[in-house]
Motif scaffolding. Sequence first.
Motif, PDB file in Angstrom:
ATOM      1  N   VAL A  92       0.829  -1.204   0.000  1.00  0.00           N
ATOM      2  CA  VAL A  92       0.000   0.000   0.000  1.00  0.00           C
ATOM      3  C   VAL A  92       0.864   1.256   0.000  1.00  0.00           C
ATOM      4  O   VAL A  92       0.511   2.254  -0.628  1.00  0.00           O
ATOM      5  CB  VAL A  92      -0.946  -0.035   1.213  1.00  0.00           C
ATOM      6  N   GLN A 135     -11.798  11.523   0.660  1.00  0.00           N
ATOM      7  CA  GLN A 135     -11.693  10.091   0.403  1.00  0.00           C
ATOM      8  C   GLN A 135     -10.795   9.410   1.453  1.00  0.00           C
ATOM      9  O   GLN A 135     -11.168   8.401   2.029  1.00  0.00           O
ATOM     10  CB  GLN A 135     -11.119   9.870  -1.006  1.00  0.00           C
ATOM     11  N   ARG A 136      -9.655  10.053   1.710  1.00  0.00           N
ATOM     12  CA  ARG A 136      -8.693   9.386   2.609  1.00  0.00           C
ATOM     13  C   ARG A 136      -9.259   9.298   4.011  1.00  0.00           C
ATOM     14  O   ARG A 136      -9.254   8.233   4.637  1.00  0.00           O
ATOM     15  CB  ARG A 136      -7.367  10.155   2.587  1.00  0.00           C
ATOM     16  N   ILE A 142     -12.431   9.496   5.119  1.00  0.00           N
ATOM     17  CA  ILE A 142     -13.578   8.600   5.262  1.00  0.00           C
ATOM     18  C   ILE A 142     -13.129   7.156   5.133  1.00  0.00           C
ATOM     19  O   ILE A 142     -13.576   6.278   5.895  1.00  0.00           O
ATOM     20  CB  ILE A 142     -14.653   8.941   4.216  1.00  0.00           C
ATOM     21  N   ALA A 143     -12.230   6.919   4.188  1.00  0.00           N
ATOM     22  CA  ALA A 143     -11.773   5.549   3.977  1.00  0.00           C
ATOM     23  C   ALA A 143     -11.102   5.020   5.234  1.00  0.00           C
ATOM     24  O   ALA A 143     -11.392   3.902   5.690  1.00  0.00           O
ATOM     25  CB  ALA A 143     -10.814   5.500   2.796  1.00  0.00           C
ATOM     26  N   LEU A 171     -13.755   4.452   7.986  1.00  0.00           N
ATOM     27  CA  LEU A 171     -14.590   3.281   7.712  1.00  0.00           C
ATOM     28  C   LEU A 171     -13.798   2.002   7.874  1.00  0.00           C
ATOM     29  O   LEU A 171     -14.286   1.016   8.451  1.00  0.00           O
ATOM     30  CB  LEU A 171     -15.151   3.362   6.291  1.00  0.00           C
ATOM     31  N   LEU A 172     -12.563   2.013   7.387  1.00  0.00           N
ATOM     32  CA  LEU A 172     -11.769   0.787   7.471  1.00  0.00           C
ATOM     33  C   LEU A 172     -11.403   0.471   8.902  1.00  0.00           C
ATOM     34  O   LEU A 172     -11.378  -0.705   9.306  1.00  0.00           O
ATOM     35  CB  LEU A 172     -10.524   0.921   6.605  1.00  0.00           C
ATOM     36  N   GLY A 224     -13.258   1.186  11.436  1.00  0.00           N
ATOM     37  CA  GLY A 224     -14.480   0.589  11.960  1.00  0.00           C
ATOM     38  C   GLY A 224     -14.637  -0.839  11.493  1.00  0.00           C
ATOM     39  O   GLY A 224     -14.989  -1.734  12.273  1.00  0.00           O
ATOM     40  N   PHE A 225     -14.305  -1.054  10.230  1.00  0.00           N
ATOM     41  CA  PHE A 225     -14.438  -2.391   9.650  1.00  0.00           C
ATOM     42  C   PHE A 225     -13.517  -3.386  10.348  1.00  0.00           C
ATOM     43  O   PHE A 225     -13.929  -4.478  10.739  1.00  0.00           O
ATOM     44  CB  PHE A 225     -14.104  -2.293   8.159  1.00  0.00           C
ATOM     45  N   ALA A 226     -12.268  -2.953  10.512  1.00  0.00           N
ATOM     46  CA  ALA A 226     -11.287  -3.840  11.156  1.00  0.00           C
ATOM     47  C   ALA A 226     -11.727  -4.141  12.585  1.00  0.00           C
ATOM     48  O   ALA A 226     -11.697  -5.300  13.033  1.00  0.00           O
ATOM     49  CB  ALA A 226      -9.912  -3.177  11.137  1.00  0.00           C
ATOM     50  N   LEU A 256     -14.685  -4.090  13.809  1.00  0.00           N
ATOM     51  CA  LEU A 256     -15.836  -4.986  13.783  1.00  0.00           C
ATOM     52  C   LEU A 256     -15.402  -6.422  13.544  1.00  0.00           C
ATOM     53  O   LEU A 256     -15.804  -7.342  14.270  1.00  0.00           O
ATOM     54  CB  LEU A 256     -16.791  -4.522  12.665  1.00  0.00           C
ATOM     55  N   LEU A 257     -14.563  -6.613  12.509  1.00  0.00           N
ATOM     56  CA  LEU A 257     -14.135  -7.974  12.180  1.00  0.00           C
ATOM     57  C   LEU A 257     -13.383  -8.607  13.342  1.00  0.00           C
ATOM     58  O   LEU A 257     -13.684  -9.726  13.774  1.00  0.00           O
ATOM     59  CB  LEU A 257     -13.234  -7.946  10.950  1.00  0.00           C
ATOM     60  N   ILE A 258     -12.421  -7.849  13.858  1.00  0.00           N
ATOM     61  CA  ILE A 258     -11.567  -8.438  14.886  1.00  0.00           C
ATOM     62  C   ILE A 258     -12.364  -8.723  16.144  1.00  0.00           C
ATOM     63  O   ILE A 258     -12.259  -9.790  16.758  1.00  0.00           O
ATOM     64  CB  ILE A 258     -10.370  -7.494  15.164  1.00  0.00           C
ATOM     65  N   LEU A 259     -13.236  -7.760  16.514  1.00  0.00           N
ATOM     66  CA  LEU A 259     -14.024  -7.965  17.730  1.00  0.00           C
ATOM     67  C   LEU A 259     -14.945  -9.172  17.586  1.00  0.00           C
ATOM     68  O   LEU A 259     -14.944 -10.076  18.411  1.00  0.00           O
ATOM     69  CB  LEU A 259     -14.862  -6.723  18.011  1.00  0.00           C
TER      70      LEU A 259
END
Lengths: 300, 99, 659
Positions: free
Chosen positions: A36, A105-106, A108-109, A112-113, A115-117, A119-122
């Motif tokens: 990245v 974009q940066r 918000i991205a 959101l990511l 939050g996503f991480a 959520l997934l990890i939890l």
Amino acid sequence: MSMSVIVAAASEGSTGEQFTFWTCAILSVIGALGLVLSRKTVHSALFTALTMLNLAVLYIANDAPFLGLVQVIVYTGAVMMLFLFVLMLVGVDSSDSLIETLKGQRLIAVLLLAGFAVLLILTLGTALTGTQSVGLVAANEEFGGNVQGLAHLMFTTYLLPLEVVAALLITAALGALVLAHRDRWTPKLDQEALSRLRMERYAETGAHPGPLPNPGVLATSNAIGTPALLPDGSPSELSVPPPLRGESRSRLAAETTEIDADVTEVREIAEGKETMRPKALRDVDGHTDLAEVYPEEKGD
Amino acid sequence: MDPSAYIILSAILFTIGAIGVLLRRNAIVVFMSVEMMLNAANLAFVTFARMHGNLEGQVIAFFVMIVAAAEVVVGLAIIMTIFRTRRSVSIDDPSLMRN
Amino acid sequence: MSILTAAQAVLPMSDGAPAENVEPITATITAAQAGGAFPLMWLLFALPAVGAAVLLIVGRRSDRWGYLLACALPIGSFILACILLAQMMALPEADRQVTLELWNWTFAGSFDAAFALRLDPLSISFVMLITGVGSLIHIYSIGYMAEDPKRRLFFAYLNLFVAAMLLLVLADNYLLVYVGWEGVGLASYLLVGFWQYKDSAAVAAKKAFVMNRVGDVGLSLAIMLMFLTFGTVTFSDVFEAAPEASETTLTIIGLLLLLAAVGKSAQFPLQAWLLDAMEGPTPVSALIHAATMVTAGVYLVVRSNAIFDLSTTAISVVLAIGVITMTMGAWIACAQDEIKKSLAGSTMSQIGYMFLGAGLGPAGYVFAIFHLLMHGMFKADLFLSAGSVMHGNDDQKNMRLYGGLRVAMKVTMVAFFCGFLGISGLPPFDSWFSKDGIIDAALGVNVFAGLVALGVAGMTAFYMTRMLAMTFFGSPRWAEDQHPHESPPVMTVPMLILSIGALFGGLFFVYVAPIGEWLAPVTGYEESTPVIPEIPLKLTSLAIAIIGIALGWRKYATKDVPRVAPTNVTILTTAGRHELYGNAFNESLFMRPGQYLTRWLVWFDNRSLDGLVRGIATGIGDLGGKLRLWETGYARSYALSMLGGALLLGVVVATARWF
């Protein structure tokens, strides 16, 4: 570390697996971050390959030796090579700036990511912590091994998906052919047509019809930046490679004045106004005397 | 070993891949990020296969690999086509469907 | 039997036989049973219909011979009608109702209307009138329309008119009547607007059509109501079932039928189209007024007598309309200066008499039809004479610019004078029998109506004298370049034939072929009790007619008639000149409110319904415009949206799992 050792270490759930996991996990995350964050695309590709290889090891550690090898062969071998080919076609040094052009974009991205991480990890972490893996020993032994087990599944239960995927692959190959293909709208030009075209261009715009003169021809030096001299003694800018033309502008000018002097001298000699032997043809730095260039003439 | 470690690694890799997709503009890098996300998912599949003692997760992972390979072929061809006409591989350039 | 009591001879019991001797028609016999020419009765209307079709389809190629064909076909119908009449007279009285079912035309569920014809004394009388007078008008038109480039088309429409009217009177059920009814409306529209290049003609045609339409609604509603009530629309079935229906229903049906009749016959309040319809060529006016169009209303009322007899309300309304229109028509006729418009007013008035007769119930039906037949002859004669006058005077219509034409147009004057005798109620000519019969019966039923009828008889004599005097007597008032000349024989001969009818029709139908006896089986008969003894009544009506004539003669023949209509006239004359403000009435009561309503509806529709629809559309469009801004075209923005969606989904699923 051979594959069997990894498998053995994994199946025991030992510290060996711990070691493998943490090593490969850290390396693969580094690879992902490198993908990245690298400015140069080639670096990104290499970091990706690092992650892929580490994931292959982790597959093997997870009782999936067949997938691990497929990962190495297909991903690291084929897919990443394809990426590198395309990179080569596009331009190896292609790099993009890391300045974001899309407003927000940066931010918000990242939000959101994150939050996503979380959520997934939890969710996955809490759900899976403390569970014990059944292990694939029994499943593998049923048909005599991991490859045999997979083969059995693929050619019985998942036969139809397999065929569909095969069709997909062929279609993809055809699609790539079609996309990469460029239609020829005009007949291919043969040698005669090309030469006629060249002469036409010469007639219309005066573009040089023949091969370009090499740099340094008839000049005082054969350095690539030194323009060739035309039969009338004027320097030909065409003989200099385009990248050097701008840089050598000053040198070209200097050369031109020098050559003008030379030409005048030669004419005068020819007309008998001057003696055949000039005192010195060159005064400019870095240029040798004509006598030095043509030592045999000295004898004259 | 506890499968949660693998799953969390998978989640992290997936997220990093998503960051690449969302923030990079070079189409090839974006593509590689997509591959990263697919691989993260594959890791999860493999882990689940082991967790449940069932080979089907591995079969799915295999299919994902095949489809990913097909996708790479077509995707790169598309990138090449775009590059041929626009001399650029930025995915922000082909934005003709704007507004 | 003295001539004064001659009217009584019309009636079946005039020979002293009791009324019960009138045998009602008991059985319907089919044409096949009747034999003879009866199975061919469909040719009656088919012949002119074929003529119209041929002329319209063949087109210009038939220009040379088309008008001859168009004349020959109604004459053929007339000959056939004569044969049928003779055959019918040979049948026993109770059997004089012959039906011919051509094919089963419409059937849906229990609804069943055959394409069937019915020939009985009533319809054969009409057929004789229509084909006879119609044929004469056709022949007359050869001369009248000789110069017209569209003569073939004119004859095609004439044939269509006659065919539609014949279908109307021959039909065996109301649905088929409706077909003929509409056909008559169509043909009148085409013919009134025949000179469509004249704005006034085009407007008049439209007006006639629209006002007829108002009446037609009544007929269609009546048919629907009949079907609803009786389950059938065939005459005999409806009349048989009528006594079982409630009086309210019968009243409604009667009033709806009356609306239709009023529209077609130009009675109050739908009278306004008649005078404008004079814009058509004069033979058309003659046809409309004498043989076809306006008589249809009377036919419908008399034909439906079984319904009207059972509803006192409906029949009273018929009577009232008759009285009103009779007076209005005479009034208008007294005031108009255009010869055709004056005659049109006269027609209104005379049809009003017929309505009055029909409104009297069984006592008057016979006289209504009798007067209708008489009127058909003398009015056709008058119109054709008027057309001849116009033809000889460069289409000049204004009577104030005629005067003294008796020198130049002798034959026409004779014909017009015969018509005058026929209409003005002098013995022993047509109206003397028919009109006085109506007055007589009216006095027996409703004294007021009878007295009005008597008064209007005087007005009739007055305006006819006025017309006669202004046109043919007094000093010439023609324009310089106007050269009055007699019309060719092809026009004058039909006029003279009709003159004979106008003079002797009444005598014929009283003494030779008593029409009352003839019609009574269909219409029924009921003797009225005369309140005034017969001889004084006759003398009174004769005196009134003579007074009318004398007044008219004094005013218009012995004094000079100004070439420009004087303006210092009584309010009555002004009203008459404006056709009693019928147009103004319609305009202010229907047209303008209609326009306002339409405008308001358009406005309302634009604002509310269309506004709602358009509002939704624009709202969605605007919303789309706003949402469109979200479409940046950047794949990464879309990917971000997808991530947002995935996150939302994940949160929802996780929340659901936890709680």
